[in-house]
Design a protein around this motif. Structure first.
Motif, PDB file in Angstrom:
ATOM      1  N   VAL A   1       0.960  -1.297   0.177  1.00 54.87           N
ATOM      2  CA  VAL A   1      -0.031  -0.086   0.043  1.00 54.87           C
ATOM      3  C   VAL A   1       0.936   1.075   0.116  1.00 54.87           C
ATOM      4  N   SER A   2       0.883   2.025  -1.095  1.00 58.92           N
ATOM      5  CA  SER A   2       1.818   3.212  -1.234  1.00 58.92           C
ATOM      6  C   SER A   2       3.146   2.680  -1.210  1.00 58.92           C
ATOM      7  N   SER A   3       3.416   1.306  -1.831  1.00 58.39           N
ATOM      8  CA  SER A   3       4.817   0.730  -1.682  1.00 58.39           C
ATOM      9  C   SER A   3       5.235   0.402  -0.389  1.00 58.39           C
TER      10      SER A   3
ATOM     11  N   ALA B   1      -9.476  -6.157   4.716  1.00 57.44           N
ATOM     12  CA  ALA B   1      -9.714  -4.492   4.343  1.00 57.44           C
ATOM     13  C   ALA B   1      -9.938  -4.112   3.024  1.00 57.44           C
ATOM     14  N   LYS B   2     -10.640  -3.123   2.625  1.00 57.19           N
ATOM     15  CA  LYS B   2     -10.915  -2.793   1.642  1.00 57.19           C
ATOM     16  C   LYS B   2      -9.908  -1.610   1.329  1.00 57.19           C
ATOM     17  N   GLN B   3      -8.928  -1.530   0.616  1.00 58.40           N
ATOM     18  CA  GLN B   3      -7.922  -0.362   0.316  1.00 58.40           C
ATOM     19  C   GLN B   3      -7.079  -0.657  -0.873  1.00 58.40           C
ATOM     20  N   SER B   4      -6.688   0.320  -1.294  1.00 58.29           N
ATOM     21  CA  SER B   4      -5.879   0.308  -2.768  1.00 58.29           C
ATOM     22  C   SER B   4      -4.625  -0.028  -2.413  1.00 58.29           C
ATOM     23  N   CYS B   5      -4.040  -1.198  -3.326  1.00 56.94           N
ATOM     24  CA  CYS B   5      -2.830  -1.499  -3.250  1.00 56.94           C
ATOM     25  C   CYS B   5      -1.980  -1.373  -4.640  1.00 56.94           C
ATOM     26  N   ASN B   6      -0.822  -0.925  -4.697  1.00 54.35           N
ATOM     27  CA  ASN B   6      -0.125  -0.976  -5.781  1.00 54.35           C
ATOM     28  C   ASN B   6       0.964  -1.781  -6.101  1.00 54.35           C
ATOM     29  N   GLY B   7       1.269  -3.010  -5.351  1.00 55.47           N
ATOM     30  CA  GLY B   7       2.157  -3.985  -5.672  1.00 55.47           C
ATOM     31  C   GLY B   7       2.163  -5.212  -4.723  1.00 55.47           C
ATOM     32  N   ILE B   8       3.135  -5.887  -4.739  1.00 55.15           N
ATOM     33  CA  ILE B   8       3.118  -7.181  -3.742  1.00 55.15           C
ATOM     34  C   ILE B   8       4.809  -7.006  -3.240  1.00 55.15           C
ATOM     35  N   THR B   9       4.949  -7.602  -2.172  1.00 54.92           N
ATOM     36  CA  THR B   9       6.233  -7.977  -1.578  1.00 54.92           C
ATOM     37  C   THR B   9       6.256  -9.668  -1.203  1.00 54.92           C
ATOM     38  N   ILE B  10       7.298 -10.161  -1.622  1.00 52.30           N
ATOM     39  CA  ILE B  10       7.284 -11.771  -1.491  1.00 52.30           C
ATOM     40  C   ILE B  10       8.724 -11.907  -0.653  1.00 52.30           C
ATOM     41  N   PHE B  11       8.671 -12.800   0.340  1.00 50.38           N
ATOM     42  CA  PHE B  11       9.627 -13.023   1.037  1.00 50.38           C
ATOM     43  C   PHE B  11       9.760 -14.522   1.683  1.00 50.38           C
TER      44      PHE B  11
END
Length: 179
Positions: free
Chosen positions: A55-57, A150-160
């Motif tokens: 969310v916002s990177s 949650a309902k919220q705008s996402c701009n990407g994903i992180t993998i770990f």
């Protein structure tokens, strides 16, 4: 064009890194697809692969993720030893993607579809198909999915990888429209 995969962002890991972030999710495409191939953690024991929305990177940890999946293990004689549903990650603050060892010849591969991640009026959802080999060299296959509460705008994903770093692999984020 409808149905055509378009590369949004990608990275190839060749030395240890704590996580891989892929950004570029917005309203351009109906569905985003994450492809992970030949990924390995930096330890020789079983690795648990995880993901969070950005969310916002920044990794989103304040909401619950709900994941359900079915798993087959292929034992040394190549028979399947069971079908399981795993509820242990319901209500957690991350998405469980699956397991895969790090020994030579072992790897983690996944095909993950991401739905409505950019839509602040919807709960972001995903489905996953993954195949890997575990630390004993057995095949592991998973099919599942989940959503973020949650309902919220996402701009990407992180993998770990849980408690370890990522040693190698290709990580690609693609977009496509179905209409």
């Amino acid at each position: 064009m409808p149905g055509e995969l378009n590369l949004v962002s990608s990275t190839t890991v060749t030395s240890d890194t704590s996580s891989v972030d892929l950004t570029g999710i917005d309203g351009t495409y109906d569905i985003y697809k994450l492809l992970i191939t030949n990924a390995r953690g930096n330890n020789v024991a079983a690795n648990s692969w995880r993901m969070r929305w950005l969310v916002s990177s920044s990794p989103e940890t304040g909401n619950n993720y709900f994941t359900q999946w079915f798993r087959h293990y292929g034992v040394s004689d190549f028979t399947w030893n069971g079908l399981a549903t795993d509820y242990r990650y319901s209500g957690n603050d991350l998405m469980y993607l699956g397991e895969g060892g790090a020994d030579t010849g072992e790897c983690f591969n996944a095909n993950i579809n991401l739905y409505k991640a950019y839509d602040s009026d919807s709960e972001a959802r995903w489905d996953i198909e993954h195949s890997a080999t575990d630390a004993s060299g057995n095949m592991v296959a998973i099919k599942g999915g989940g959503y973020r509460e949650a309902k919220q705008s996402c701009n990407g994903i992180t993998i770990f990888v849980d408690s370890y770093s990522i040693a190698s692999g290709f990580f690609g984020l693609y977009g496509y429209n179905y209409s």
